[in-house]
Design an enzyme around this catalytic site. Structure first.
Site, mmCIF file in Angstrom:
data_model
loop_
_atom_site.group_PDB
_atom_site.id
_atom_site.type_symbol
_atom_site.label_atom_id
_atom_site.label_comp_id
_atom_site.label_asym_id
_atom_site.label_seq_id
_atom_site.Cartn_x
_atom_site.Cartn_y
_atom_site.Cartn_z
ATOM 1 C CB SER A 141 -12.296 10.566 -41.041
ATOM 2 O OG SER A 141 -12.529 11.352 -39.902
HETATM 3 N N1 SAM Z 1 -12.575 16.229 -40.390
HETATM 4 C C1 SAM Z 1 -11.201 15.922 -40.170
HETATM 5 C C2 SAM Z 1 -10.428 15.673 -41.436
HETATM 6 O O1 SAM Z 1 -11.009 15.686 -42.520
HETATM 7 O O2 SAM Z 1 -9.204 15.513 -41.335
HETATM 8 C C3 SAM Z 1 -10.990 14.801 -39.191
HETATM 9 C C4 SAM Z 1 -11.287 15.228 -37.831
HETATM 10 S S1 SAM Z 1 -10.610 14.330 -36.504
HETATM 11 C C5 SAM Z 1 -11.338 12.758 -36.670
HETATM 12 C C6 SAM Z 1 -11.528 15.155 -35.211
HETATM 13 C C7 SAM Z 1 -11.089 16.559 -34.936
HETATM 14 O O3 SAM Z 1 -12.003 17.140 -34.008
HETATM 15 C C8 SAM Z 1 -9.712 16.685 -34.290
HETATM 16 O O4 SAM Z 1 -8.877 17.495 -35.084
HETATM 17 C C9 SAM Z 1 -9.992 17.327 -32.931
HETATM 18 O O5 SAM Z 1 -8.980 18.193 -32.479
HETATM 19 C C10 SAM Z 1 -11.286 18.069 -33.235
HETATM 20 N N2 SAM Z 1 -12.088 18.452 -32.060
HETATM 21 C C11 SAM Z 1 -12.363 17.738 -30.942
HETATM 22 N N3 SAM Z 1 -13.150 18.466 -30.111
HETATM 23 C C12 SAM Z 1 -13.394 19.662 -30.732
HETATM 24 C C13 SAM Z 1 -14.125 20.839 -30.388
HETATM 25 N N4 SAM Z 1 -14.793 20.960 -29.233
HETATM 26 N N5 SAM Z 1 -14.146 21.863 -31.265
HETATM 27 C C14 SAM Z 1 -13.467 21.777 -32.448
HETATM 28 N N6 SAM Z 1 -12.750 20.691 -32.828
HETATM 29 C C15 SAM Z 1 -12.723 19.648 -31.973
#
Ligand code: SAM
Length: 215
Positions: free
Chosen positions: A59
């Site tokens: 993000s």
């Molecule tokens: N917090 C992260 C960072 O600092 O880099 C950015 C996260 S990215 C915007 C969103 C993440 O949520 C992705 O890596 C995606 O694979 C994960 N995601 C989506 N659905 C999920 C779930 N049900 N459980 C765990 N992770 C999930």
């Protein structure tokens, strides 16, 4: 310009957006360039989301700052993050809860969980545990949580996440299908839930049992 100078400039810009000093200080201590793929390290201190593979993003720094600020994180707290991605947001929260607190972060994509784990180790964080699972229903084992940070957008706040919040706890979560908004969910001491909306955001979807289907 060196990474340190670029980082200081980025944090200075966030200062003018009203982000609290504790969050800015935490971000100043974290080498964000260690949380992006090596070929794009030069872009690590631009205030934008960056691709980290598997159609996912780290993000934008201002969004991490806003979410951590809204969470009002304190030393010693037990935190759940849903969506580890690069591990950067987890690192910011780890700085804020300190050595007596802990961040449990859940990621559903195995190579990203591995990437985040390596990044967090390289940056020296020992108070973050990355777990590979569908985090849309939270993580019962380490609950209840003082704070929950969801970094992907859900159709609505999953009930299991609300249940896993401690009385007095806070959750930030992007919610919505076509248009997403950032919600703050507060659980009072008596268990009453209050939801406040903080405006429009754009996040990748929460995929899973309590999220969207993986089409
Ligand atoms: N917090 C992260 C960072 O600092 O880099 C950015 C996260 S990215 C915007 C969103 C993440 O949520 C992705 O890596 C995606 O694979 C994960 N995601 C989506 N659905 C999920 C779930 N049900 N459980 C765990 N992770 C999930």
């Amino acid at each position: 310009m060196e990474f340190g100078e670029k980082r200081a400039e980025l944090i200075d810009n966030l200062r003018y957006q009203g982000i609290g000093k504790n969050v800015l200080d935490a971000m100043l201590r974290i080498p964000r360039h260690l949380f992006v793929p090596p070929q794009i390290r030069g872009e690590a201190y631009i205030d934008t989301p960056l691709l980290i593979g598997h159609n996912q993003t780290i993000s934008a720094p201002h969004m991490v700052a806003i979410m951590c600020d809204l969470l009002n994180l304190k030393e010693g707290q037990n935190v759940l993050e849903v969506g580890t991605g690069s591990g950067y947001n987890a690192a910011v929260m780890a700085e804020l809860v300190g050595g007596t607190g802990h961040v449990y972060s859940v990621e559903r994509i195995a190579p990203l969980a591995g990437f985040a784990n390596e990044n967090l180790m390289d940056a020296g964080y020992t108070n973050v545990t990355v777990m590979l699972e569908d985090g849309s229903g939270g993580d019962l084992l380490h609950s209840p949580y003082d704070r929950i940070c969801v970094t992907c957008a859900a159709p609505e706040s999953p009930q299991p996440l609300i249940k896993q919040l401690k009385p007095g706890g806070l959750m930030v979560i992007p919610v919505g299908t076509d248009h997403q908004q950032l919600n703050i969910v507060k659980k009072d001491a008596d268990g009453t839930i209050h939801v406040e909306t903080k405006g429009g955001v754009v996040f990748v979807p929460l995929i899973g049992k309590y999220g969207f289907s993986d089409r």
